[in-house]
Design a protein around this motif. Structure first.
Motif, mmCIF file in Angstrom:
data_model
loop_
_atom_site.group_PDB
_atom_site.id
_atom_site.type_symbol
_atom_site.label_atom_id
_atom_site.label_comp_id
_atom_site.label_asym_id
_atom_site.label_seq_id
_atom_site.Cartn_x
_atom_site.Cartn_y
_atom_site.Cartn_z
ATOM 1 N N ILE A 262 0.757 -1.420 0.434
ATOM 2 C CA ILE A 262 -0.016 0.245 0.403
ATOM 3 C C ILE A 262 1.294 1.444 -0.134
ATOM 4 O O ILE A 262 0.324 2.314 -1.030
ATOM 5 N N CYS A 263 2.271 1.775 0.567
ATOM 6 C CA CYS A 263 2.774 2.585 1.209
ATOM 7 C C CYS A 263 3.315 2.278 0.371
ATOM 8 O O CYS A 263 3.657 3.919 -0.476
ATOM 9 N N GLU A 264 3.597 1.967 -0.965
ATOM 10 C CA GLU A 264 4.690 2.146 -2.171
ATOM 11 C C GLU A 264 3.906 2.234 -3.035
ATOM 12 O O GLU A 264 4.466 3.113 -4.266
ATOM 13 N N VAL A 265 2.801 2.085 -3.550
ATOM 14 C CA VAL A 265 1.842 2.574 -4.037
ATOM 15 C C VAL A 265 1.959 3.815 -3.924
ATOM 16 O O VAL A 265 1.081 4.958 -4.928
ATOM 17 N N PHE A 266 0.201 4.277 -3.059
ATOM 18 C CA PHE A 266 0.547 5.572 -2.316
ATOM 19 C C PHE A 266 1.224 6.130 -1.511
ATOM 20 O O PHE A 266 0.978 6.669 -0.994
ATOM 21 N N GLU A 267 2.688 6.272 -2.272
ATOM 22 C CA GLU A 267 4.000 7.003 -1.641
ATOM 23 C C GLU A 267 3.566 8.698 -1.358
ATOM 24 O O GLU A 267 4.596 9.378 -0.190
ATOM 25 N N HIS A 268 2.645 8.933 -2.091
ATOM 26 C CA HIS A 268 2.597 10.500 -1.473
ATOM 27 C C HIS A 268 1.201 10.739 -0.706
ATOM 28 O O HIS A 268 1.207 11.995 -0.325
ATOM 29 N N SER B 4 0.246 -4.945 -8.290
ATOM 30 C CA SER B 4 1.364 -4.972 -7.423
ATOM 31 C C SER B 4 0.847 -6.110 -6.766
ATOM 32 O O SER B 4 1.413 -6.935 -5.669
ATOM 33 N N ILE B 5 -0.856 -6.388 -6.262
ATOM 34 C CA ILE B 5 -0.370 -7.869 -5.613
ATOM 35 C C ILE B 5 -0.336 -8.703 -6.352
ATOM 36 O O ILE B 5 -0.010 -9.802 -5.705
ATOM 37 N N GLN B 6 -0.581 -8.828 -7.395
ATOM 38 C CA GLN B 6 0.114 -10.066 -8.433
ATOM 39 C C GLN B 6 0.958 -10.460 -9.008
ATOM 40 O O GLN B 6 2.175 -11.780 -7.907
ATOM 41 N N HIS B 7 1.458 -9.113 -8.431
ATOM 42 C CA HIS B 7 2.944 -9.485 -8.158
ATOM 43 C C HIS B 7 3.930 -9.790 -7.153
ATOM 44 O O HIS B 7 5.442 -10.678 -7.665
ATOM 45 N N ASN B 8 3.423 -9.432 -6.422
ATOM 46 C CA ASN B 8 4.182 -10.383 -4.821
ATOM 47 C C ASN B 8 3.337 -11.418 -4.766
ATOM 48 O O ASN B 8 4.350 -11.803 -3.984
ATOM 49 N N LYS B 9 2.664 -11.785 -5.408
ATOM 50 C CA LYS B 9 1.785 -13.463 -5.244
ATOM 51 C C LYS B 9 2.884 -14.238 -5.838
ATOM 52 O O LYS B 9 3.073 -15.622 -5.733
ATOM 53 N N GLN B 10 3.930 -13.737 -6.804
ATOM 54 C CA GLN B 10 4.334 -14.523 -7.976
ATOM 55 C C GLN B 10 5.993 -14.811 -7.683
ATOM 56 O O GLN B 10 6.035 -15.224 -7.538
ATOM 57 N N SER B 11 5.993 -13.918 -6.624
ATOM 58 C CA SER B 11 7.334 -13.931 -6.592
ATOM 59 C C SER B 11 7.370 -13.827 -4.846
ATOM 60 O O SER B 11 8.620 -13.735 -3.996
ATOM 61 N N ALA B 12 6.548 -13.734 -4.060
ATOM 62 C CA ALA B 12 6.274 -14.182 -2.912
ATOM 63 C C ALA B 12 7.885 -15.572 -2.540
ATOM 64 O O ALA B 12 7.288 -16.523 -3.032
ATOM 65 N N THR B 13 8.557 -16.260 -1.085
ATOM 66 C CA THR B 13 8.575 -17.073 -0.662
ATOM 67 C C THR B 13 7.697 -17.720 -0.200
ATOM 68 O O THR B 13 8.315 -19.386 -0.675
ATOM 69 N N HIS B 14 7.148 -16.934 0.571
ATOM 70 C CA HIS B 14 6.495 -17.895 2.109
ATOM 71 C C HIS B 14 5.238 -17.601 0.836
ATOM 72 O O HIS B 14 4.677 -16.723 0.613
ATOM 73 N N ILE B 15 4.018 -18.957 1.308
ATOM 74 C CA ILE B 15 2.680 -18.975 1.290
ATOM 75 C C ILE B 15 1.981 -17.888 1.635
ATOM 76 O O ILE B 15 1.232 -17.098 1.104
ATOM 77 N N TYR B 16 1.872 -17.657 3.010
ATOM 78 C CA TYR B 16 1.404 -16.769 3.444
ATOM 79 C C TYR B 16 2.017 -15.056 3.116
ATOM 80 O O TYR B 16 1.303 -14.172 4.073
ATOM 81 N N GLU B 17 3.233 -14.488 2.642
ATOM 82 C CA GLU B 17 3.761 -13.943 1.711
ATOM 83 C C GLU B 17 2.870 -12.982 1.236
ATOM 84 O O GLU B 17 2.931 -12.196 0.005
ATOM 85 N N ALA B 18 2.116 -14.638 0.188
ATOM 86 C CA ALA B 18 1.484 -13.510 -1.120
ATOM 87 C C ALA B 18 0.450 -13.816 -0.396
ATOM 88 O O ALA B 18 -1.378 -14.408 -0.930
#
Length: 563
Positions: A465-471, A504-518
């Motif tokens: 959330i903070c990375e997307v809505f950085e302002h 960003s949510i989709q990219h995080n799911k694909q790159s997450a190391t652990h399932i609870y990070e996706a």
């Protein structure tokens, strides 16, 4: 470098000197003005006291003459009334003759001793004696003795002929003792005022008792009134509409009645004297100061003085004050210039630093000084700024920062909502949006992987959330709930940011190391509409509904029900 520094130092001193000069000039003007006002007040007070005292003393002398006339005339009228047992008694010639003789003996001698008394009379009119007249009339001759003269035949004149018969008809019509205003008596050929008492028995008019006072002599006395500062006096009518003057012409006198230059104020009408105050009016196009007292006959004795005469010493006093103030000011400026060279720069720096600390800016730079007190103050300010900076940061972290995610917490969110609501009420053009976020499946993560994994999921959600809505400020308002208040660029680009969030949510799911990070994030965005959103909560509710719909959809995809 040194030359430039020296020039800057001279420039500061010059500016301080200029400010000091302005300050001294203002103080000089204020002090001189106050002193001038104070001296003027004292002068006014002295003038008022002097003029009122003169008016009171001179008025007392004139009132004594009138008081004696009132006493004598009232005594004779009371004597006559005491002798009457019936309203027709004095129609009997013998009784009337006795009354006239006894009244004459008691009347003339006291009137002889009244200053300026011209005449005295007892008069039975033809309306009571059925066409006859009776009584007596005494008039003061050239030897100042009262001598008996023939009665005036009032039948020769109309009742409204004041100068011939006003002395008879005015009190008869009034039905009580009256002072007749100044008039020229054609019968006796002189200026006078008259005090006349009607004798009435059982509502029937019997006769009159009167005393005439030489008004011309009173006017001459008034003309001789002066004050220590060259004032004069005059008489005014009881309504302030006329002034009375005695004018000599061909060895005769008459009254010249002029339009009054005094326009009476409410308190002048309300009080019988100037009550030890001083009043101003215009006389013959000159400003005058005046005091007044009311005489027994209602007339006003006015004492006045020209303002230029009254204030002849005022301007000299003002000039002296100005010279004295200028000398003191020059000395003060010279002293200030010398002192400014030593104190101006460090004091200016310290003042600026203190203001910055007071406003919450603790990043200050203070120069060293060879003045002990200033050096102590500099060190104290440095230490205070460091301590306040640490304390403020710690307090802000404790109060407004979320311990887990390090974004702003619910307390900070409450303050932000109050600020937004104030702008809604005061700034019609204000624009903002609310983005609501909720981490899906947090309970499942906690149950299956433990709360440490749940905390990682929450922090991952917050990071996206903070990375997307950085302002925009981001707030954690619940266990898995976040809010971002969109303004400025984030508000303008909200559609693009919403798309970026989804990616960003989709990219995080694909790159997450652990399932609870996706993590799966439900979100909703609502925009403030001034026509239908009187409160912040209206916008928030719409964003919450949008978020819930998104959450519901996410749960339906995996076959669960949102909690």
């Amino acid at each position: 470098m040194k030359d430039n520094l020296k020039n800057r130092q001279v420039s500061i001193t010059t500016r301080i000197t200029s400010v000091t000069l302005v300050f001294v000039v203002l103080i000089t003007i204020i002090a001189s003005s106050f002193s001038y006002w104070k001296i003027s007040s004292l002068i006014d007070s002295n003038i008022a006291e002097n003029m009122n005292l003169i008016a009171e003393n001179q008025g007392l002398r004139i009132n004594q003459i009138m008081f004696h006339a009132e006493n004598v005339a009232t005594y004779i009228s009371s004597y006559i009334q005491d002798q009457i047992t019936g309203s027709d008694d004095l129609k009997d010639d013998a009784i009337r003759e006795y009354i006239i003789d006894s009244s004459e003996a008691a009347f003339v001698a006291p009137v002889q001793g009244i200053e300026y008394a011209l005449s005295c009379y007892l008069f039975f009119g033809p309306d009571y004696l059925e066409g006859k007249e009776d009584g007596f009339l005494y008039f003061r001759n050239e030897n100042e003795d009262l001598k008996k003269v023939p009665l005036t035949d009032i039948l020769l004149y109309e009742p409204d002929d004041i100068e011939h018969v006003g002395w008879y008809y005015i009190p008869k019509e009034a039905g009580e003792a009256v002072w007749i205003p100044p008039y020229y008596n054609q019968n006796l050929g002189t200026l006078m005022i008259s005090y006349v008492v009607p004798v009435i028995y059982n509502n029937e008019f019997i006769c009159i008792v009167g005393i005439d006072i030489d008004f011309n002599s009173i006017l001459n006395d008034v003309d001789e009134i002066t004050t220590a500062i060259g004032g004069s006096a005059y008489l005014s009518s009881d309504d302030w509409k006329s002034h009375y003057h005695a004018v000599a012409e061909n060895d005769s006198y008459y009254i010249e009645t002029l339009p009054a230059n005094v326009h009476p104020t409410f308190d002048m009408r309300l009080y019988d004297s100037s009550t030890h105050a001083i009043r101003t009016h215009s006389l013959d196009n000159n400003e005058e100061f005046m005091s007044f007292v009311t005489l027994r006959n209602g007339m006003k004795l006015v004492v006045y003085v020209d303002s230029d005469d009254a204030y002849s010493d005022r301007y000299d006093t003002l000039a002296f004050l100005l010279v004295l103030s200028c000398v003191i000011g020059i000395v003060f400026i010279a002293f200030s210039i010398v002192t400014a060279r030593f104190l101006s720069r460090p004091i200016k720096v310290l003042t600026s630093a203190a203001k910055k600390i007071g406003s919450g800016d603790f990043n200050i730079t203070l120069p060293d000084s060879n003045i002990k007190e200033i050096e102590i103050l500099s060190n104290t300010l440095r230490l205070s700024a460091d301590n306040l900076s640490k304390f403020t940061k710690n307090m802000e972290d404790l109060i407004y920062k979320d311990d887990l995610t390090h974004v702003k917490n619910k307390a900070a969110y409450t303050l932000a909502v109050d600020t937004i609501q104030h702008k809604i009420e005061t700034e019609p053009e204000f624009q903002f949006g609310v983005a609501m976020f909720d981490l899906n499946f947090l309970k499942s993560i906690n149950d299956k992987y433990g709360h440490e994994a749940g905390d990682i999921a929450i922090k991952t959600c917050c990071k996206i959330i903070c990375e997307v809505f950085e302002h925009s400020p981001v707030f954690r308002i619940g266990g898995d709930e976040f809010v971002a208040i969109l303004t400025g660029k984030d508000y303008e680009n909200r559609a693009e940011l919403e798309k970026e969030l989804s990616e960003s949510i989709q990219h995080n799911k694909q790159s997450a190391t652990h399932i609870y990070e996706a993590v799966s994030i439900a979100y909703g965005i609502a925009v403030y509409n001034p026509e239908k959103d009187p409160h912040y909560i209206n916008v928030f509710s719409r964003a919450d509904n949008e978020m819930y719909n998104c959450k519901k959809k996410d749960h339906e995809e995996v076959g669960t029900t949102p909690r």
